[in-house]
Design a protein around this motif. Structure first.
Motif, PDB file in Angstrom:
ATOM      1  N   ILE A   1       0.847  -1.207   0.000  1.00 22.62           N
ATOM      2  CA  ILE A   1       0.000   0.000   0.000  1.00 22.62           C
ATOM      3  C   ILE A   1       0.879   1.252   0.000  1.00 22.62           C
ATOM      4  CG2 ILE A   1      -0.390   0.325   2.493  1.00 22.62           C
ATOM      5  CD1 ILE A   1      -3.306   0.830   1.861  1.00 22.62           C
ATOM      6  N   ILE A   2       2.034   1.201   0.701  1.00 18.76           N
ATOM      7  CA  ILE A   2       2.913   2.372   0.754  1.00 18.76           C
ATOM      8  C   ILE A   2       3.573   2.598  -0.608  1.00 18.76           C
ATOM      9  CG2 ILE A   2       5.118   3.152   1.727  1.00 18.76           C
ATOM     10  CD1 ILE A   2       4.159   2.100   4.414  1.00 18.76           C
TER      11      ILE A   2
ATOM     12  N   THR B   1       1.122   3.805  -3.277  1.00 16.99           N
ATOM     13  CA  THR B   1       0.800   5.227  -3.156  1.00 16.99           C
ATOM     14  C   THR B   1       1.875   6.077  -3.820  1.00 16.99           C
ATOM     15  OG1 THR B   1      -0.220   4.699  -1.055  1.00 16.99           O
ATOM     16  CG2 THR B   1       0.162   7.006  -1.496  1.00 16.99           C
ATOM     17  N   VAL B   2       3.148   5.700  -3.610  1.00 16.53           N
ATOM     18  CA  VAL B   2       4.244   6.466  -4.209  1.00 16.53           C
ATOM     19  C   VAL B   2       4.179   6.367  -5.735  1.00 16.53           C
ATOM     20  CG1 VAL B   2       6.745   6.590  -4.450  1.00 16.53           C
ATOM     21  CG2 VAL B   2       5.730   6.226  -2.206  1.00 16.53           C
TER      22      VAL B   2
ATOM     23  N   THR C   1       1.361   8.137  -7.635  1.00 12.82           N
ATOM     24  CA  THR C   1       1.653   9.567  -7.785  1.00 12.82           C
ATOM     25  C   THR C   1       2.577   9.801  -8.970  1.00 12.82           C
ATOM     26  OG1 THR C   1       1.612   9.584  -5.385  1.00 12.82           O
ATOM     27  CG2 THR C   1       2.294  11.583  -6.453  1.00 12.82           C
TER      28      THR C   1
END
Lengths: 205, 205
Positions: free
Chosen positions: B130-131, B134-135, B138
């Motif tokens: 999930i981390i 997210t990066v 973007t």
């Protein structure tokens, strides 16, 4: 006062669990464990609130700077006066609209963040925040990225496509729009960290 | 065969919990609860894997289409031949690099997604996914948004900035770059859904 309030809420939750949910789950977690986990998650929520308030200010700043960026050149011909504002470029218009929406969302998300501080073990508000954050971080990134492309073009031009740099004339306008793009990227970074925090708070451990 | 395998793994986990972790946690959840939750989370993980494979193909498609988009016009002057490729515009170069990185990340994330299917209750791989998602969502959005702004400009031009539309000449090149931008936005949408799924799988319920 903060501390006594927190203790009260957690005791209330624990007694509710003992009364209502214990037979269903088959086991009650020890009070100390709930207290420690609650404190850890409350710390995350407070940091999340700080991130959101910072993000509101950077998003609002970006919107206002881009929306008010305007420059009229001191010379003009008989038929035309040289003027630049955000609505001369569709990408900048999109930027202003998108960042205004993101600002509105961030303001509305603050109450939910406060709910997460008051009830550190609640899952619903956190799940709502992480989902909406993901959607709005994409909107903010799209606004920032597209305007960055246009600002880059305005600064440097492109000889292959025969697009000339306009920043030699419109210096103030270019400076303001660059600043607005930086503000939007700051908002994006803050929102990414808010998503990280929500992910850490969501995991059971 | 799928079903018998899943049953075997869950029995193994439960017996491990009974042996090792029970005294620490103070309580063993009933076998039925673990089984139901594991099945629900495994379903989410399988859907996540499908999303990731689709995202790999759309990201790879976008990279290749933009990277190979090239057009040479049939007329030329004594000194100059009119040609367009992605490296004539810095934004398109950024697009190709960023989407190549996103494709690489997505390929590398597939093993972690498979780990989540094999061990549906593991928290570590999901948090990592999930981390990183997210990066990289973007990054993909920034690439898609900035190139969309340039493609829009190439199609429509801008009379205020005196930038002319180049798509009247470079029709094939414009068509290819528009298609690549659409592919990048499809990747973004797929990654957003992958983040939603991870958030749902992370919550304790």
């Amino acid at each position: 006062m903060e501390k006594s309030e927190s203790t009260k809420i957690e005791i209330a939750e624990t007694s509710k669990e003992r009364k209502g949910k214990a037979p269903l789950l088959g086991a009650v977690p020890p009070v100390a464990a709930v207290h420690g986990r609650g404190r850890y998650k409350r710390g995350i929520s407070i940091f999340d609130l700080i991130l959101r308030i910072s993000a509101v200010s950077s998003a609002l700043g970006a919107t206002v700077i881009m929306g008010t960026a305007e420059q009229t050149l001191p010379f003009f011909t008989q038929f035309f006066q040289f003027q630049a504002s955000y609505d001369d470029l569709p990408t900048f218009t999109f930027f202003v609209v998108a960042m205004a929406i993101v600002t509105g969302y961030l303001v509305l998300s603050i109450p939910f963040s406060i709910v997460c501080i008051a009830r550190p073990l609640a899952v619903g508000p956190r799940l709502l925040l992480i989902i909406l954050d993901t959607v709005f971080v994409t909107l903010a990134t799209a606004a920032a990225g597209s305007s960055a492309a246009i600002v880059y073009l305005a600064h440097n031009g492109n000889s292959n496509a025969n697009w000339l740099a306009i920043c030699q004339q419109f210096t103030d306008f270019c400076q303001a729009s660059s600043l607005a793009v930086v503000g939007a990227f700051v908002t994006v970074v803050l929102l990414i960290f808010a998503i990280f925090l929500s992910a850490f708070a969501l995991r059971k451990h």
